[in-house]
Design an enzyme around this catalytic site. Structure first.
Site, PDB file in Angstrom:
ATOM      1  N   HIS A  71      -8.377  -1.190  -0.841  1.00  0.00           N
ATOM      2  CA  HIS A  71      -7.310  -2.195  -0.930  1.00  0.00           C
ATOM      3  C   HIS A  71      -8.009  -3.506  -1.287  1.00  0.00           C
ATOM      4  O   HIS A  71      -8.995  -3.853  -0.644  1.00  0.00           O
ATOM      5  CB  HIS A  71      -6.615  -2.409   0.414  1.00  0.00           C
ATOM      6  CG  HIS A  71      -6.078  -1.164   1.065  1.00  0.00           C
ATOM      7  ND1 HIS A  71      -4.739  -0.971   1.269  1.00  0.00           N
ATOM      8  CD2 HIS A  71      -6.703  -0.080   1.581  1.00  0.00           C
ATOM      9  CE1 HIS A  71      -4.559   0.194   1.900  1.00  0.00           C
ATOM     10  NE2 HIS A  71      -5.738   0.750   2.093  1.00  0.00           N
ATOM     11  N   HIS A  89      -4.743  -1.046  -5.536  1.00  0.00           N
ATOM     12  CA  HIS A  89      -5.341   0.030  -4.753  1.00  0.00           C
ATOM     13  C   HIS A  89      -6.128   0.922  -5.683  1.00  0.00           C
ATOM     14  O   HIS A  89      -5.627   1.321  -6.727  1.00  0.00           O
ATOM     15  CB  HIS A  89      -4.251   0.797  -4.004  1.00  0.00           C
ATOM     16  CG  HIS A  89      -3.600  -0.054  -2.958  1.00  0.00           C
ATOM     17  ND1 HIS A  89      -2.507  -0.831  -3.231  1.00  0.00           N
ATOM     18  CD2 HIS A  89      -3.956  -0.308  -1.673  1.00  0.00           C
ATOM     19  CE1 HIS A  89      -2.194  -1.517  -2.140  1.00  0.00           C
ATOM     20  NE2 HIS A  89      -3.055  -1.231  -1.188  1.00  0.00           N
ATOM     21  N   CYS A 126       0.799  -1.235   0.000  1.00  0.00           N
ATOM     22  CA  CYS A 126       0.000   0.000   0.000  1.00  0.00           C
ATOM     23  C   CYS A 126       0.834   1.291   0.000  1.00  0.00           C
ATOM     24  O   CYS A 126       0.612   2.150  -0.853  1.00  0.00           O
ATOM     25  CB  CYS A 126      -0.984   0.034   1.159  1.00  0.00           C
ATOM     26  SG  CYS A 126      -1.438  -1.544   1.845  1.00  0.00           S
ATOM     27  N   LYS A 159     -13.401  -3.862   6.482  1.00  0.00           N
ATOM     28  CA  LYS A 159     -12.971  -4.745   5.404  1.00  0.00           C
ATOM     29  C   LYS A 159     -13.967  -5.872   5.162  1.00  0.00           C
ATOM     30  O   LYS A 159     -14.806  -6.170   6.022  1.00  0.00           O
ATOM     31  CB  LYS A 159     -11.600  -5.336   5.712  1.00  0.00           C
ATOM     32  CG  LYS A 159     -11.592  -6.192   6.968  1.00  0.00           C
ATOM     33  CD  LYS A 159     -10.265  -6.916   7.151  1.00  0.00           C
ATOM     34  CE  LYS A 159     -10.316  -7.820   8.376  1.00  0.00           C
ATOM     35  NZ  LYS A 159      -9.179  -8.702   8.497  1.00  0.00           N
ATOM     36  N   GLN A 172       1.421 -10.983  -3.628  1.00  0.00           N
ATOM     37  CA  GLN A 172       0.014 -10.703  -3.420  1.00  0.00           C
ATOM     38  C   GLN A 172      -0.629 -10.113  -4.666  1.00  0.00           C
ATOM     39  O   GLN A 172      -0.066  -9.252  -5.312  1.00  0.00           O
ATOM     40  CB  GLN A 172      -0.098  -9.708  -2.264  1.00  0.00           C
ATOM     41  CG  GLN A 172      -1.371  -9.842  -1.510  1.00  0.00           C
ATOM     42  CD  GLN A 172      -1.360  -8.962  -0.284  1.00  0.00           C
ATOM     43  OE1 GLN A 172      -0.545  -8.045  -0.170  1.00  0.00           O
ATOM     44  NE2 GLN A 172      -2.267  -9.226   0.625  1.00  0.00           N
ATOM     45  N   ASP A 207      -2.327  -7.748  -5.519  1.00  0.00           N
ATOM     46  CA  ASP A 207      -2.696  -6.500  -4.864  1.00  0.00           C
ATOM     47  C   ASP A 207      -3.134  -5.430  -5.852  1.00  0.00           C
ATOM     48  O   ASP A 207      -2.727  -5.440  -7.010  1.00  0.00           O
ATOM     49  CB  ASP A 207      -1.478  -5.984  -4.074  1.00  0.00           C
ATOM     50  CG  ASP A 207      -1.893  -5.314  -2.772  1.00  0.00           C
ATOM     51  OD1 ASP A 207      -3.100  -5.130  -2.568  1.00  0.00           O
ATOM     52  OD2 ASP A 207      -1.001  -4.991  -1.976  1.00  0.00           O
ATOM     53  N   ARG A 229       6.415 -11.153   5.653  1.00  0.00           N
ATOM     54  CA  ARG A 229       5.831 -10.945   6.979  1.00  0.00           C
ATOM     55  C   ARG A 229       6.331 -12.011   7.920  1.00  0.00           C
ATOM     56  O   ARG A 229       6.539 -13.160   7.516  1.00  0.00           O
ATOM     57  CB  ARG A 229       4.298 -11.012   6.921  1.00  0.00           C
ATOM     58  CG  ARG A 229       3.698  -9.821   6.218  1.00  0.00           C
ATOM     59  CD  ARG A 229       2.201  -9.853   6.260  1.00  0.00           C
ATOM     60  NE  ARG A 229       1.684  -8.984   5.208  1.00  0.00           N
ATOM     61  CZ  ARG A 229       0.434  -9.009   4.760  1.00  0.00           C
ATOM     62  NH1 ARG A 229      -0.435  -9.857   5.282  1.00  0.00           N
ATOM     63  NH2 ARG A 229       0.053  -8.189   3.805  1.00  0.00           N
TER      64      ARG A 229
HETATM   65 ZN   LIG Z   1      -3.230  -2.121   0.620  1.00  0.00          ZN
END
Ligand SMILES: [Zn+2]
Ligand SMILES: [Zn+2]
Length: 661
Positions: free
Chosen positions: A525, A395, A344, A479, A391, A393, A373
Site C-alpha cells: 500500500h 496497491h 484497499c 510500514k 488519497q 493511493d 474518516r
Molecule cells: Zn491500502
C-alpha cells in the site's frame, strides 16, 4: 558542627550527593546564598524531594534538594506562571472590578482569563504590558499564606472574586488553600513563585485577546483571555516572535483564503473542503504529476465507488480494527453501507475479478481515491485535518520475491517527488509491531518478522536514512512513513507505505505459480503524495503561496498599459495558451488585467496573488512583438521577445522547476 547541636537541624542533600546541615526552617534562598553569591542571584525556586518550592518557604525536614536557575529547563514554565500573575495584577490595577479566574503557563507563553463586562481591545494590550513592566521593575516581594478554607471562600466572595471562591470550594479537602501575595495584590495559587516580581525579567510580550469559557464549557459564562509570551532573555523572545510571524505568513488557511484556493461552508459541513478554481488547478497538476510518474513506473489506473456494503469491511477487518475511524452506516434497502475510509478493499476486489498468473505480477493499481474518516470536530484544521479527502493511493500486488524491489521503487518515487519540490527536510520511519500487544496487530509473529525483514532490507538498499519505531505498525503489516518538516518547523506525516502479508488470507489474494499451484500475494500500500488536502496544505506553507510555474493557478498576468494595446495583450495570451506543454493541463494559465487601475496597482495586485510572471505591455512592446517581464519578487527582467519568454515559461512548466527569483 556548631548551630546544629543547639537548635533542631535539617540535612539537605545536593544533586551531586553532598549533604549540608542547616537550622530547621532554612529557606532555599539561604541555602543558595550559603553555596555562593552567584547562585543566590540566579536561583528561581528550589526543588525539595522532587517538588518545586518557593525560595522563601521554610524547609522543615531532611530532603534532597536542587536549586533551579534560569538556565534549567523548568525556568520557562516558572517565568510564565509568574508573568501570568503580573498580568492579572496589571489588569486589576488598570480596570477595577475585573474578576480574575485562572492563568496558567502554556507552551511558549501564558494566559489569564478575566471576567469583565467591557471587552478588552487590542489597544488595551500595550497599556497592560506597560503596567506589567512597572510591576516587574518595582520588584515587589512575594509572600505565601495558608488560609482556612471557609475563611478564604468568605474573603474572596467579599471582595467580589466569585470565580476564585468557586475554585477554593473545589480544592480537594486534603489540600492546602495557599494564597500568594505580590506586594499587596494577592491570588489563590498552588505556587511556586519567585521571591519577587523582578525575577521575571523583561523578555515578555502580550500577544492577543481571545474569548474563553469558564472551565472550558460553552454553557458557562464567557470570559476574556489575554495571551502573552515570556522567555529567559530578549534573544529568545525575538526568535520566538520571528517564528510566529513566519508561521502566520505561511499559514495555509490564511493563504488559502487570500489566494482563493479553497473554502469551507457551515452548510456543507466541517472538515469537508470546497476547492475553488485556483485550488483545483493545484490539485489537478499534482494528479497529472502522479498519473505520469506512476505510468512510467508501470501502474494502471482504476476507479472505485465511495460507498460500500458492510460485508466488505467485515472481510477486510476494518470493522474489527478501524471502526471508530469510520462513519455510521447508511441504510440502503435494508442493508448497511459505509463511506469508504480506505481504498484497499476495493482494489483487492478488482484483483480478484479474475485469476492471475505469476507472469503478470507485479500488478500495480492506482487511484486518487476519495475517502471519509471520522475526525473529532475539535481536531479539524483547514486542509490539514479533514473528514473527506482524496488519497494518492495505489496497491502493488506481487510475489514475495518481488516485494523488496517493488518497495525500493516506491521509496525512489518519493525521492523523485521530493527532489522536484525542493523538500529536503524529511526522514523515514519504519514501524514494526509490538508483538506483545496482540489485540492491536494481526497475530502472526513469523509473518510479521518476514515482512519486517523485507522492508528493512529494501530501506537499506535505498540508502535513505530511517528510524525504527516499535508498536506503530498498521494492523495488517509493517510500514514506512515519510515525515516532512515544513519551513516553519511543523512535522507532517505525509505518506504511509505498508507491506501487507495478510491480504492473501483476508481476501484470498493469490496467483498461479509456475508449478500450477496457488501462492500468496504480497500487497504494497503506498501514497507518496499523501492526500490532496494535506499535501496542498504542506505545499502552501512550503512555498508560502508562491508556487512554481507548474503549480501556480495563474502562471503569468498580462498588464496592458492602455486600451490601445488590448488587442496585442489578447494575442500574447493566445500565443502562450496555445503553446504545447508536455506535462500537465493543456494551455498555460495566463490572464489579462483589463481593469482601469493604475499600472503600479495592477502590478501590486499580481504580486499579492503571488503570480510568477507579470508581462507589462505598452505600445512599444506591441510594435516590437515583445513583453516586459517582471517577477513576483519585484525583479524587472525588462523587455524580451515574446518567443523568448514563451520558451522560458514553457521550459519551466515542463521541467517543474522553481522560478528563479
Ligand atoms: Zn491500502
Ligand atoms: Zn499562580
Amino acid at each position: 558542627m556548631s548551630a546544629a547541636t543547639a537548635a533542631p537541624s535539617v540535612s539537605v542533600t545536593l544533586p551531586d550527593g553532598k549533604a549540608l546541615t542547616f537550622a530547621r526552617g532554612v529557606t532555599g534562598a539561604e541555602i543558595a546564598a550559603s553555596i555562593g553569591p552567584g547562585l543566590a542571584r540566579a536561583a528561581l525556586v528550589i526543588e525539595v524531594d522532587g517538588k518545586e518550592w518557593d525560595l522563601f518557604r521554610p524547609i522543615a525536614h531532611d530532603a534532597r534538594i536542587r536549586i533551579i536557575t534560569r538556565k534549567d529547563p523548568e525556568a520557562l514554565e516558572l517565568i510564565r506562571h509568574d508573568a501570568a500573575h503580573v498580568l492579572a495584577m496589571a489588569v486589576q490595577d488598570l480596570y477595577p472590578g475585573t474578576q480574575v479566574t485562572i492563568g496558567p503557563a502554556i507552551e511558549d507563553g501564558f494566559y489569564y482569563d478575566f471576567a469583565r463586562d467591557v471587552p478588552f481591545t487590542p489597544e488595551d494590550l500595550p497599556k497592560i504590558e506597560a503596567k506589567m513592566r512597572e510591576i516587574v521593575k518595582a520588584d515587589l516581594p512575594t509572600r505565601r499564606e495558608v488560609w482556612p478554607r471557609e475563611e478564604a471562600v468568605r474573603h474572596f466572595e467579599e471582595i467580589g472574586e466569585h470565580y476564585k471562591a468557586e475554585l477554593i470550594r473545589s480544592i480537594p479537602a486534603d489540600e492546602e488553600v495557599s494564597i500568594y501575595f505580590h506586594g499587596d495584590w494577592h491570588d489563590l495559587c498552588r505556587g511556586p513563585h519567585f521571591a519577587s516580581t523582578g525575577k521575571i525579567g523583561d523578555a515578555f510580550k502580550l500577544t492577543k485577546i481571545a474569548g474563553a469559557y469558564w472551565r472550558g464549557d460553552a454553557s458557562n459564562a464567557q470570559l476574556q483571555r489575554i495571551y502573552g509570551t515570556a522567555w529567559r532573555d530578549q534573544k529568545e523572545l525575538d526568535a520566538y516572535l520571528l517564528r510566529i510571524a513566519e508561521q502566520e505568513r505561511r499559514d495555509h488557511r490564511r493563504i488559502g483564503k487570500d489566494l482563493d484556493l479553497f473554502t469551507f461552508s457551515p452548510e456543507v459541513g466541517a472538515g469537508l473542503p470546497l476547492w475553488m478554481p485556483k485550488g483545483t488547478v493545484i490539485r489537478q497538476e499534482l494528479e497529472f504529476l502522479a498519473v505520469n510518474e506512476e505510468r512510467r513506473d508501470g501502474y494502471e489506473r482504476i476507479v472505485t465507488p465511495e460507498i460500500t456494503k458492510e460485508a466488505l469491511y467485515v472481510r477486510s477487518r476494518h470493522l474489527a480494527y478501524y471502526k471508530e475511524d469510520m462513519y455510521a452506516p447508511i441504510d440502503i434497502e435494508g442493508e448497511n453501507y459505509y463511506l469508504k475510509p480506505m481504498n484497499c478493499p476495493h482494489h483487492h476486489m478488482i484483483y480478484l475479478a479474475r485469476r492471475h498468473s505469476y507472469r503478470e505480477l507485479p500488478i500495480r493499481y492506482a487511484e486518487y481515491g476519495h475517502c471519509y474518516r471520522y475526525e473529532a470536530s475539535g481536531g479539524l484544521s483547514g486542509l490539514m485535518r479533514v473528514r473527506g479527502f482524496s488519497q494518492n493511493d495505489a496497491h502493488i500486488y506481487c510475489r514475495q520475491d518481488q516485494a523488496k524491489d517493488e518497495f525500493v521503487r516506491v521509496m525512489r518515487l518519493h525521492a523523485r517527488y521530493y527532489e522536484m519540490m525542493g523538500i529536503k527536510d524529511y526522514y523515514m520511519r519504519l514501524s514494526l509491531p509490538d508483538l506483545a500487544k496482540k489485540h492491536n496487530f494481526v497475530d502472526e509473529p513469523e509473518k510479521w518478522r518476514g515482512a519486517g525483514e523485507i522492508i528493512r532490507s529494501a530501506m537499506k538498499e535505498t540508502g535513505y536514512p530511517f528510524v525504527e519505531a516499535e508498536g506503530e505498525a498498521a494492523f495488517y503489516g509493517p510500514k514506512v512513513d515519510f515525515m516532512i518538516k515544513s519551513v516553519i518547523g511543523t512535522e507532517y506525516a505525509i505518506s504511509t507505505n505498508q507491506l501487507d502479508f495478510m491480504a492473501t488470507e483476508t481476501f484470498g489474494l493469490k496467483y498461479i505459480g509456475e508449478d500450477g499451484a496457488e501462492h500468496p500475494v504480497y500487497v504494497i500500500h503506498r501514497a507518496p503524495l499523501g492526500s490532496h488536502e494535506r499535501f496542498t496544505a504542506f505545499l502552501i506553507e512550503h512555498y508560502a503561496g508562491a508556487f512554481p510555474v507548474w503549480l501556480a493557478p495563474v502562471q503569468a498576468r498580462i498588464v496592458p498599459i492602455s486600451e490601445r494595446v488590448h488587442e496585442y495583450a489578447e494575442r500574447v495570451r493566445r500565443t502562450l495558451f496555445e503553446l504545447p506543454v508536455v506535462n500537465g493541463t493543456t494551455g498555460l494559465r495566463i490572464d489579462i488585467d483589463f481593469s482601469n487601475e493604475r499600472m503600479q496597482k495592477k502590478i501590486r495586485d499580481a504580486q499579492l496573488q503571488k503570480i510568477p510572471y507579470m508581462l507589462v505591455i505598452g505600445e512599444r512592446e506591441a510594435q516590437e512583438g515583445k513583453v516586459a517581464v517582471r517577477l513576483r519578487s519585484g525583479k524587472d527582467l525588462g523587455p524580451m521577445p515574446l518567443d523568448h519568454f514563451a520558451a522560458r515559461i514553457r521550459q519551466e512548466a515542463e521541467s517543474r522547476t522553481d522560478v528563479p527569483e
